[in-house]
Design an enzyme around this catalytic site. Sequence first.
Site, short mmCIF file in Angstrom:
data_model
loop_
_atom_site.label_atom_id
_atom_site.label_comp_id
_atom_site.label_asym_id
_atom_site.label_seq_id
_atom_site.Cartn_x
_atom_site.Cartn_y
_atom_site.Cartn_z
CE1 TYR A 82 29.32 18.65 45.08
CE2 TYR A 82 31.34 17.94 46.17
CZ TYR A 82 30.04 18.38 46.24
OH TYR A 82 29.46 18.57 47.47
CG PHE A 134 29.60 45.06 58.63
CD1 PHE A 134 29.22 46.28 58.09
CD2 PHE A 134 29.07 43.90 58.09
CE1 PHE A 134 28.34 46.33 57.02
CE2 PHE A 134 28.19 43.95 57.02
CZ PHE A 134 27.83 45.17 56.48
CB THR A 135 24.96 44.57 60.04
OG1 THR A 135 25.45 44.38 58.71
CG2 THR A 135 24.58 46.03 60.23
CG ASP A 225 35.25 42.48 57.48
OD1 ASP A 225 35.54 42.29 56.29
OD2 ASP A 225 34.09 42.70 57.86
CE LYS A 268 30.36 44.24 50.82
NZ LYS A 268 29.70 42.97 51.13
NE ARG A 392 23.98 50.35 57.14
CZ ARG A 392 24.09 49.01 56.99
NH1 ARG A 392 25.15 48.46 56.47
NH2 ARG A 392 23.10 48.24 57.37
CG PHE A 459 19.77 46.72 58.25
CD1 PHE A 459 20.43 46.00 59.22
CD2 PHE A 459 20.18 46.59 56.93
CE1 PHE A 459 21.49 45.15 58.89
CE2 PHE A 459 21.23 45.76 56.59
CZ PHE A 459 21.89 45.02 57.57
N1 PM9 Z 1 28.38 44.58 53.34
C1 PM9 Z 1 27.17 46.40 52.45
O1 PM9 Z 1 26.25 46.85 51.78
C2 PM9 Z 1 26.20 44.08 52.20
C3 PM9 Z 1 25.36 43.57 53.30
S1 PM9 Z 1 24.73 44.75 54.45
C4 PM9 Z 1 23.69 45.68 53.49
O2 PM9 Z 1 28.04 47.14 52.96
C5 PM9 Z 1 31.77 44.00 55.75
C6 PM9 Z 1 32.66 45.10 56.19
C7 PM9 Z 1 30.73 44.23 54.87
C8 PM9 Z 1 29.88 43.16 54.48
C9 PM9 Z 1 28.78 43.36 53.66
C10 PM9 Z 1 30.17 41.86 55.00
C11 PM9 Z 1 29.34 40.69 54.63
C12 PM9 Z 1 31.22 41.70 55.86
N2 PM9 Z 1 32.00 42.77 56.22
O3 PM9 Z 1 27.47 40.68 52.10
O4 PM9 Z 1 27.93 38.52 53.17
O5 PM9 Z 1 30.54 45.46 54.42
O6 PM9 Z 1 29.25 39.22 51.21
O7 PM9 Z 1 29.59 40.33 53.34
C13 PM9 Z 1 27.30 44.99 52.68
P1 PM9 Z 1 28.50 39.65 52.40
#
Ligand code: PM9
Length: 474
Positions: A82, A134-135, A225, A268, A392, A459
């Site tokens: 843990y 970014f969303t 980011d 990613k 998008r 979305f």
């Molecule tokens: N990006 C993508 O598909 C997954 C969620 S939206 C469909 O591009 C950036 C630049 C991203 C991102 C996620 C996140 C969030 C932050 N910054 O999905 O929470 O492209 O790990 O990361 C997606 P998490």
Amino acid sequence: MENDGNQKKKKFKVIPPPYRIKMVERIEMTTKEIREKAMEKASYNTFLLPADLVYIDLLTDSGTTAMSSNQWSRMMLGDEAYAGSKSFDRLDGAVKEIYGYKYVVPTHQGRAAEHLMSRILIKPGDYVPNNMYFTTRRAHQEMAGATWIDVSIDQAHEPTSNHQFKGDIDLKKLKTLIDEVGAEKIPYMSIEANINMGGGQPFSMRNLKALKILCDKHQIPVMLDGTRLVENAYFIQQREMGYKVKSIKKIVKEICSYTNGATVSGKKDALVNIGGFLACNDEDLFTEVKSLVVVFEGLHTYGGLAGRDLEAMACGIHEMVDDNHIAARVNQIEYLGNKLLEANVPIVKPIGGHGIFLDAKRFLPHIPQKYYPAQALTAALYIVSGVRGMERGIVSAGRDPETREERKPKLELVRLAVPRRAYTNTHMDVVAEGIIELHNIRKKISGLKMTFEPKQLRFFQAQFKPLKNELIQK
Ligand code: PM9
């Protein structure tokens, strides 16, 4: 010469990936009739499709990577204690070595790190400048009470502009904001590597350095980011003077040295199926993050992840900076993009780092933005080819939190994001064929109306119906 990978590249027309395939997963092509029914049942939103009815899945490059044999074997060594696990030490060490930040807090994925950062740094009434949006990042900034401000260069919003660094900050726009609201109202400058919503476009080192000088002058921390930092580093290596001979590893470290901290989705660049982290150099911020992470994620040495996930991410962070890996990855996107450009399919230029982006405004000029052309195009592409992409455009942009009006972005795009190490160029040939076939019948595609709209990040779960009785007229 340190940059061996870059030299090897020149010998081949395509850049071959530095791996061979040890394990495969079967995928099934379905019929058009099956896909038509599935799309209707999914309310014309590709997020609502069952994955087994998708042939080539380019919905996202997030968490869809094929992990290496090294990563899988490290997972067996996951220390599931843990507190204070060895696996955390390895992640901590990897982030410190590759990114160069002093402090690291793991989170279950990127948005959790964004949540912590926004809650800690933002006060209601603040302003946060960004290079585009970014969303999830914008959602957390706004939920914490900030006004999101776009300080990206104008070319970032022009799909046909061949600007090599569309992720650059317009420093004049930033200076104007500082003059208007005062630096004390700007808790941090938010800069995204290889901007996702703009088509996977990098910032330049030159622009980042100038940004850091300006922000230091006003004591505004620069928070990166770093989700697609390696792809950004690759474009710097290829396009910016003086970087051709530098390794990706060195460029990544240099970028981070001009920032005060970062939130990262490990799903990613870092080649894992789950994981993220927040890293910074400021001890006070680190102390606050450590205190808040236990409320939302878990103890600061696991942040919502299993020990095995920490191991896989630590290993992925080392693998991601291999010059041969990143050259092959970006080259596969270029391979697909060039096929589409040759067939006069309108896509965002330059070809991006993680996917190709269809320009729905030029693809479907007969559908006004209020009838969701990119959403319609995404749905039609699935029906015609079995390939899944993601909207998008206006749907992803959502509503202004004050006026509740729909935001109308200049870019109305369909993203086809390519998972890392998962598909071959033969799959890319099939994707290109499907898109070209769709382009030939584009006039038959109708717009959509929205029938259900979720309150947050609409979305993901919004539902639609075709304006005419069918999405693709017979
Ligand atoms: N990006 C993508 O598909 C997954 C969620 S939206 C469909 O591009 C950036 C630049 C991203 C991102 C996620 C996140 C969030 C932050 N910054 O999905 O929470 O492209 O790990 O990361 C997606 P998490």
